[in-house]
Design a protein around this motif. Structure first.
Motif, short mmCIF file in Angstrom:
data_model
loop_
_atom_site.label_atom_id
_atom_site.label_comp_id
_atom_site.label_asym_id
_atom_site.label_seq_id
_atom_site.Cartn_x
_atom_site.Cartn_y
_atom_site.Cartn_z
N ARG A 185 30.04 32.38 -41.98
CA ARG A 185 29.74 33.56 -41.18
C ARG A 185 30.03 34.80 -42.00
NH1 ARG A 185 33.04 30.69 -36.41
NH2 ARG A 185 34.26 30.11 -38.20
N SER A 186 29.00 35.52 -42.34
CA SER A 186 29.19 36.60 -43.31
C SER A 186 29.96 37.76 -42.71
CB SER A 186 27.84 37.09 -43.80
OG SER A 186 27.20 37.90 -42.83
N GLU B 186 28.20 40.68 -46.69
CA GLU B 186 27.03 40.86 -45.83
C GLU B 186 25.74 40.39 -46.48
OE1 GLU B 186 26.70 44.96 -44.81
OE2 GLU B 186 25.95 45.54 -46.77
N ASN B 187 25.75 40.22 -47.79
CA ASN B 187 24.52 39.77 -48.45
C ASN B 187 24.54 38.27 -48.77
OD1 ASN B 187 23.12 42.21 -48.41
ND2 ASN B 187 24.36 42.96 -50.12
N ILE B 188 25.38 37.56 -48.07
CA ILE B 188 25.43 36.11 -48.16
C ILE B 188 24.04 35.54 -47.80
CG2 ILE B 188 26.03 35.74 -45.74
CD1 ILE B 188 28.19 33.89 -46.64
N SER B 189 23.74 34.36 -48.32
CA SER B 189 22.42 33.79 -48.02
C SER B 189 22.49 32.27 -47.98
CB SER B 189 21.41 34.22 -49.09
OG SER B 189 20.22 33.50 -48.97
N PHE B 190 21.65 31.69 -47.14
CA PHE B 190 21.50 30.23 -47.15
C PHE B 190 21.00 29.76 -48.52
CE2 PHE B 190 20.38 29.78 -42.31
CZ PHE B 190 21.72 29.96 -41.99
N VAL C 31 37.67 29.03 -34.87
CA VAL C 31 36.88 27.86 -34.47
C VAL C 31 35.52 27.91 -35.17
CG1 VAL C 31 35.83 26.66 -32.52
CG2 VAL C 31 37.99 27.89 -32.20
N TYR D 223 20.83 15.78 -39.77
CA TYR D 223 21.77 16.05 -38.69
C TYR D 223 22.11 14.79 -37.89
CZ TYR D 223 20.57 21.09 -39.06
OH TYR D 223 20.39 22.38 -39.47
N ILE E 244 30.49 32.10 -33.44
CA ILE E 244 31.19 30.82 -33.56
C ILE E 244 30.26 29.80 -34.22
CG2 ILE E 244 32.30 28.92 -32.31
CD1 ILE E 244 34.00 31.47 -32.45
N ASP F 214 26.04 29.71 -35.73
CA ASP F 214 24.96 30.61 -36.11
C ASP F 214 23.77 30.42 -35.18
OD1 ASP F 214 22.78 31.85 -37.46
OD2 ASP F 214 23.82 31.62 -39.37
N ARG G 280 20.86 31.23 -35.53
CA ARG G 280 19.64 30.81 -36.23
C ARG G 280 19.57 29.29 -36.37
NH1 ARG G 280 20.40 34.39 -41.46
NH2 ARG G 280 22.45 33.47 -41.18
N LEU G 281 20.71 28.65 -36.16
CA LEU G 281 20.76 27.18 -36.28
C LEU G 281 20.94 26.54 -34.91
CD1 LEU G 281 23.01 27.06 -39.46
CD2 LEU G 281 20.56 26.59 -39.35
N ARG H 275 20.15 22.97 -34.44
CA ARG H 275 21.15 22.06 -35.02
C ARG H 275 22.11 21.52 -33.96
NH1 ARG H 275 26.39 23.04 -37.71
NH2 ARG H 275 26.72 21.33 -39.16
N ARG I 40 11.94 24.01 -40.45
CA ARG I 40 12.13 25.46 -40.36
C ARG I 40 11.36 26.00 -39.17
NH1 ARG I 40 13.64 27.06 -45.62
NH2 ARG I 40 14.21 29.06 -44.69
N ARG J 175 11.71 36.69 -43.15
CA ARG J 175 12.37 35.60 -43.88
C ARG J 175 13.81 35.97 -44.23
NH1 ARG J 175 12.97 33.50 -48.73
NH2 ARG J 175 12.78 31.23 -48.89
N ALA K 128 15.99 35.17 -41.61
CA ALA K 128 16.19 33.73 -41.43
C ALA K 128 17.22 33.16 -42.40
CB ALA K 128 14.85 33.00 -41.59
N VAL K 129 17.37 33.77 -43.57
CA VAL K 129 18.27 33.17 -44.58
C VAL K 129 19.44 34.08 -44.98
CG1 VAL K 129 16.43 31.76 -45.53
CG2 VAL K 129 16.98 33.94 -46.61
N GLY K 130 19.34 35.38 -44.70
CA GLY K 130 20.33 36.31 -45.20
C GLY K 130 21.49 36.54 -44.27
N GLY K 131 22.42 37.39 -44.70
CA GLY K 131 23.58 37.71 -43.88
C GLY K 131 23.36 38.98 -43.08
N TYR K 132 24.46 39.58 -42.63
CA TYR K 132 24.36 40.80 -41.83
C TYR K 132 23.65 41.91 -42.60
CZ TYR K 132 27.19 39.49 -37.81
OH TYR K 132 27.66 38.93 -36.67
N GLY K 133 23.78 41.86 -43.93
CA GLY K 133 23.13 42.87 -44.74
C GLY K 133 21.62 42.84 -44.59
N LYS L 38 20.72 44.96 -41.78
CA LYS L 38 20.89 46.38 -42.10
C LYS L 38 19.69 46.89 -42.89
CE LYS L 38 23.89 47.85 -45.15
NZ LYS L 38 25.22 47.95 -45.79
#
Lengths: 412, 305
Positions: free
Chosen positions: A297-298, A304-308, A331, A393, B194, B196, B198-199, B202, B259, B279, B282-287, B290
């Motif tokens: 969780r970024s 904030e620029n974390i990525s899958f 949690v 999964y 808690i 995501d 987007r998942l 899952r 996907r 996209r 779909a893959v990035g963070g909070y940034g 922004k």
């Protein structure tokens, strides 16, 4: 010289202790898989692994590996090496998340490389058994990110009633953090800015340089009194222990590379949300990256620029990577590295690359590839059995073997 | 919805996950134009604090009971007031909201983890006759029969490992399957961050991993949740006359490799994996969010709109 001898001696004791205390079964075991991902060459279709005395004796086509009479045979659709979590705090940060089970970070000082992981690890913590049930047999665990230097890390198997029985390497790395989370917690002992943090780190390394110089003195009287903090940092300077730097922002990653070059120390980057901006520099420095958990969780701020896709971007750039479960303070109390590799496999890593990042790739990054990470004769008999693609999964881990012992048969 | 740090933290709204200039654009309304939603309540340790908050479970239940008893009284006064305007009580926003709950027009969305706390919710719901959906229900697997007997639905969460807080120490992935076999209407929620959002798919897949049927797991992502919000006439299934809300997937909804290719809400395309900006979400963070906000604000294809 004295220090070097002491280190070699300590490492040797660690190995002896783990060999004596690990319950070694004289029994043999055969593990068969419709697909066996040995991670040492192409996967075997209808393969088998013969286990003897806790080690892998033979790997090959099932037709060529006969089970001696009375030998237990386990079968599964898919067999992999036992998985390796390249960075976690399991065994230090207990699942109840109460004061009494949290030993991952001592807040009294910002620099404490003398804190030994082996003194803090609880092999009977519930989460150790929990992740083992998913096929994770080896973890690199220890002091958490969140202080400039939080302490040492260690490498253990997810088994054993005591740490001596579990340990592979009692001292693996020195854990450091740069960036936001290494800054002040208002205790006046922590750095208040990034430059202060790096200045403190440099000072500590220079102190250790001087300590080493004095230690090497011909004149015994000029040798310094033993000092645990300096000795730990001296091991980093000597290249015996890597500095594991948890860092996210690209500017801070650059700082880590700069300091590592300046002091000629072995660096392992950890987390690295913004590594995608610096792939060429990281590659040129020959530094591996233990990538942040894919589903981490970024939040806002430096991650904030974390990525899958961080893992796949680094892998494409030719940078050695491994996956981790990281550190969670709420949690869920831990991530499961199998799941993190799975989502990386769905976001750019190939199946083989993702599996490598939690097996032989992680083993190489941690320097334990002679013992674990692939299914090859002579290696520890650590195996994970699945009823399908391990990353799906809905697949279950149906068996786990550590040092030849079947430690889990519950479908998870 | 508001959080779980209070016994009753406020009202909830039901909304579509589409872009709107204001909240008015995304809320769901009934034909009369009323904004739809429920009430958020919680028990267990989250609301245990210094007074005036409770410090024990019995005190928590007593405070809730006291409020509902008062609301019952207010409701009686309202009834008398309708017969005789002289007797109409003064307006009381707190009591008016609770009367909506007593008259089962607003659903109580109830945070609850431990088995005894779950049973306390069932007891209070029976006592005052309110409609309730249990949220999280970490130890629901221990009292599945009781939940089924009360005919109360559950909106559950599955997380990668147990613990992190004492009340979640027994949270297991098997909960979905246990509730399904007991006959409890079960849906999933993400409780982002808690898990995501987007998942979200899952969650159902993990439910299946631990014993749910595929059918019920998919229902738990769609129609079951719609039923719990009393919105199943509009959303939750693909049927003529329902809202055109649907997703296009690249494969099996329960596969890690699948996907979300496109998301459509009210007949409009709101997400397309082939759109680089989408996209990033779909893959990035909070940034990513922004950057996206700035992009849409000033430099996007739509310009200044």
């Amino acid at each position: 010289m004295r220090l070097r001898a002491a280190i070699v001696c300590f490492a040797a004791i660690g190995v002896i202790i783990s060999r004596i205390a690990t319950p070694v079964s004289a029994d043999s075991l055969v593990v068969r898989g419709e697909i066996v991902h040995t991670m040492a060459g192409a996967p075997l279709t209808n393969g088998a692994v013969l286990v003897e005395n806790g080690r892998i004796a033979k790997v090959g086509p099932a037709t060529e590996i006969a089970a001696p009479p009375g030998t237990r045979v386990l079968s599964a659709k898919v067999v992999t090496p036992g998985l390796i979590d390249a960075h976690t705090v399991i065994g230090f940060t207990g699942y109840l998340n109460q004061d009494q089970d949290q030993d991952q970070l001592d807040p009294s000082e910002s620099i404490q490389p003398e804190l030994r992981a082996i003194d803090g690890y609880n092999p009977q913590e519930h989460l150790v058994e929990y992740v083992r049930g998913y096929g994770i047999t080896t973890i690199h665990t220890g002091h958490a990110p969140g202080a400039l230097i939080s302490g040492q890390t260690m490498i253990v198997k997810t088994t054993g009633n005591n740490v001596e029985a579990a340990v592979i390497r009692p001292v693996a790395m020195i854990a450091a953090t740069l960036g936001e989370s290494a800054r002040a917690r208002g205790d006046k002992k922590s750095p208040g800015t990034r430059s202060k943090a790096v200045a403190l780190l440099r000072s500590e390394l220079i102190k250790a340089q001087n300590y080493r110089k004095k230690q090497a003195s011909e004149d015994e009287k000029k040798r310094p009194e033993p000092d645990l903090r300096n000795e730990a940092m001296a091991q980093v300077l000597a290249g015996e222990l890597p500095l594991l730097v948890t860092v996210h922002r690209s500017a801070d990653i650059r700082t880590a590379l700069r300091v590592a070059k300046e002091f000629d120390i072995r660096l392992v980057l950890d987390g690295c949300a913004e590594a995608y901006l610096l792939t060429e520099e990281i590659k040129a420095a020959g530094v591996p990256v233990i990538v942040h958990p894919t589903m981490w969780r970024s939040g806002r701020g430096e991650t904030e620029n974390i990525s899958f896709e961080t893992a796949s971007i680094l892998r494409r750039a030719g940078i050695p990577i491994a996956m981790q479960s990281g550190y969670e303070d709420y949690v869920p109390k831990t991530r499961v590295v199998l799941f993190e590799a799975a989502v990386a496999a769905a976001n750019g890593l190939s199946f083989a690359e993702a599996l490598e990042s939690v097996t032989i790739g992680a083993a190489r990054l941690l320097g334990i590839e002679a013992r674990v990470g692939s299914l090859e004769a002579g290696k520890d008999a650590d195996l994970a059995l699945y009823d399908g693609d391990p990353f799906e999964y809905t697949t279950h881990c149906v068996g786990v073997v550590i040092d030849g012992q079947v430690v889990s048969e519950t479908a998870r | 919805m508001p959080g779980s740090g209070h016994l009753l933290s406020g009202q909830t709204i039901y909304m579509k996950n589409k872009r709107g200039r204001t909240i008015e654009d995304v809320v769901i309304r009934d034909p009369a134009g009323n904004i739809l939603g429920g009430i958020k309540m919680a028990n267990g340790t989250n609301s245990h604090r210094e007074p005036p908050f409770p410090a024990t479970r019995a005190k928590s239940a007593a405070l809730v009971r006291q409020k509902f008893v008062k609301a019952q009284e207010y409701r009686r006064k309202l009834e008398k007031g309708r017969e005789d305007p002289e007797k109409m009580p003064e307006r009381d926003l707190e009591m008016e909201a609770l009367v909506e709950v007593l008259e089962r027009r607003w659903v109580v969305h109830h945070h609850t983890h431990r088995n005894d706390d779950i049973v306390t919710v069932l007891r209070l719901a029976k006592e005052f006759g309110f409609k309730v959906v249990l949220h999280h229900v970490s130890e629901g697997w221990k009292v599945a029969e009781e939940i089924a007997a009360a005919d109360v639905p559950c909106s559950i969460i599955l997380v990668d490992s147990p613990g992190g807080k004492i009340e979640a120490m027994n949270l297991i992935m098997e909960t979905g399957g246990v509730l399904e076999r007991a006959g409890v209407l079960t849906a999933f929620h993400t409780d982002d961050p808690i898990t995501d959002s987007r998942l979200f798919l899952r969650m159902a897949a993990l439910g299946v991993r631990a014993g749910m049927s595929r059918e019920k797991a998919l229902e738990a992502l769609t129609i079951a949740g719609a039923k719990m919000l009393d919105l199943d006439h509009r959303i939750g299934s693909l049927e003529p006359r329902k809202d055109a809300d649907f997703i296009i997937l690249t494969g099996d909804p329960l596969s890690v490799y699948t996907r979300v290719q496109q998301t459509w809400i009210d007949g409009e395309l709101v997400f397309d994996l082939d759109n680089p900006d989408d996209r990033l979400f779909a893959v990035g963070g909070y940034g990513a969010g922004k950057d996206q906000a700035m992009h849409l604000c000033c430099f996007g294809p739509q310009g200044h709109d």
